[in-house]
Design a protein around this motif. Structure first.
Motif, PDB file in Angstrom:
ATOM      1  N   ASN A   1      -9.825   2.468   5.118  1.00 12.39           N
ATOM      2  CA  ASN A   1      -8.823   1.496   4.320  1.00 12.39           C
ATOM      3  C   ASN A   1      -7.951   0.323   4.903  1.00 12.39           C
ATOM      4  O   ASN A   1      -8.000  -0.553   3.532  1.00 12.39           O
TER       5      ASN A   1
ATOM      6  N   THR B   1      -0.760   7.303  -1.300  1.00 14.54           N
ATOM      7  CA  THR B   1      -1.454   7.906  -2.603  1.00 14.54           C
ATOM      8  C   THR B   1      -2.229   7.274  -2.514  1.00 14.54           C
ATOM      9  O   THR B   1      -3.083   7.388  -3.893  1.00 14.54           O
ATOM     10  N   ASN B   2      -3.203   6.014  -1.857  1.00 10.09           N
ATOM     11  CA  ASN B   2      -4.310   5.175  -2.362  1.00 10.09           C
ATOM     12  C   ASN B   2      -4.138   4.647  -3.681  1.00 10.09           C
ATOM     13  O   ASN B   2      -4.610   4.842  -4.266  1.00 10.09           O
ATOM     14  N   LYS B   3      -2.485   3.583  -3.576  1.00 11.90           N
ATOM     15  CA  LYS B   3      -2.584   2.749  -4.594  1.00 11.90           C
ATOM     16  C   LYS B   3      -2.013   1.692  -3.805  1.00 11.90           C
ATOM     17  O   LYS B   3      -1.474   1.508  -2.803  1.00 11.90           O
TER      18      LYS B   3
ATOM     19  N   SER C   1      -5.925   2.090  -7.917  1.00 11.78           N
ATOM     20  CA  SER C   1      -5.623   3.894  -7.228  1.00 11.78           C
ATOM     21  C   SER C   1      -7.375   4.390  -7.700  1.00 11.78           C
ATOM     22  O   SER C   1      -8.577   4.196  -8.198  1.00 11.78           O
ATOM     23  N   ASP C   2      -7.035   5.877  -7.216  1.00 10.97           N
ATOM     24  CA  ASP C   2      -7.689   6.526  -7.660  1.00 10.97           C
ATOM     25  C   ASP C   2      -8.423   6.612  -8.653  1.00 10.97           C
ATOM     26  O   ASP C   2      -9.871   6.443  -9.572  1.00 10.97           O
ATOM     27  N   GLU C   3      -8.162   5.960  -9.893  1.00 14.14           N
ATOM     28  CA  GLU C   3      -7.900   6.395 -11.097  1.00 14.14           C
ATOM     29  C   GLU C   3      -8.384   4.307 -11.928  1.00 14.14           C
ATOM     30  O   GLU C   3      -9.317   4.807 -12.733  1.00 14.14           O
ATOM     31  N   ASN C   4      -8.290   3.832 -11.113  1.00 24.13           N
ATOM     32  CA  ASN C   4      -8.492   2.341 -11.891  1.00 24.13           C
ATOM     33  C   ASN C   4      -9.413   1.698  -9.988  1.00 24.13           C
ATOM     34  O   ASN C   4      -8.380   1.231  -9.352  1.00 24.13           O
ATOM     35  N   LYS C   5     -10.554   1.526 -10.365  1.00 22.05           N
ATOM     36  CA  LYS C   5     -10.662   1.915  -8.179  1.00 22.05           C
ATOM     37  C   LYS C   5     -11.966  -0.407  -8.863  1.00 22.05           C
ATOM     38  O   LYS C   5     -13.399  -0.564  -8.303  1.00 22.05           O
TER      39      LYS C   5
ATOM     40  N   TYR D   1       0.708  -0.857  -0.130  1.00 26.15           N
ATOM     41  CA  TYR D   1      -0.359   0.148   0.232  1.00 26.15           C
ATOM     42  C   TYR D   1       0.520   1.290   0.141  1.00 26.15           C
ATOM     43  O   TYR D   1       1.693   1.501   0.748  1.00 26.15           O
TER      44      TYR D   1
END
Length: 90
Positions: free
Chosen positions: A67, A12-14, A28-32, A9
């Motif tokens: 998280n 950066t939320n990845k 990630s924030d782009e790939n949920k 982890y």
């Protein structure tokens, strides 16, 4: 060959899957969305391989509850996949 897999982890939320051979961003924030296809491609299943999912790192216990729960659920899902693949070989 034993392939060790772990969940990593980044703040950066990845969330990554890593092994002794590669590392792949799974969320990630782009790939949920987690794709079983992506996980199986990451594992690169071969009959002669066995897979071992390493325990979650202590760093995860320091995360906020949301998280932490999210990562634990991913861990349980991966654990089930790894056990299923290893059982195929027996």
């Amino acid at each position: 060959m034993e392939i060790k897999i772990k969940i990593e982890y980044e703040p950066t939320n990845k969330i990554y899957l890593s092994s002794n051979e590669n590392r792949s961003l799974i969320l990630s924030d782009e790939n949920k969305e987690i794709s079983a296809k992506n996980i199986l491609e990451f594992l690169d299943y071969k009959k002669e391989n066995t897979y071992k999912l390493e325990e979650l790192s202590e760093d995860i216990s320091n995360l906020d509850e949301n998280n932490k729960n999210y990562i634990e659920q991913i861990y349980f899902m991966l654990q089930s996949i790894v056990e299923g693949i290893n059982n195929i070989q027996q």
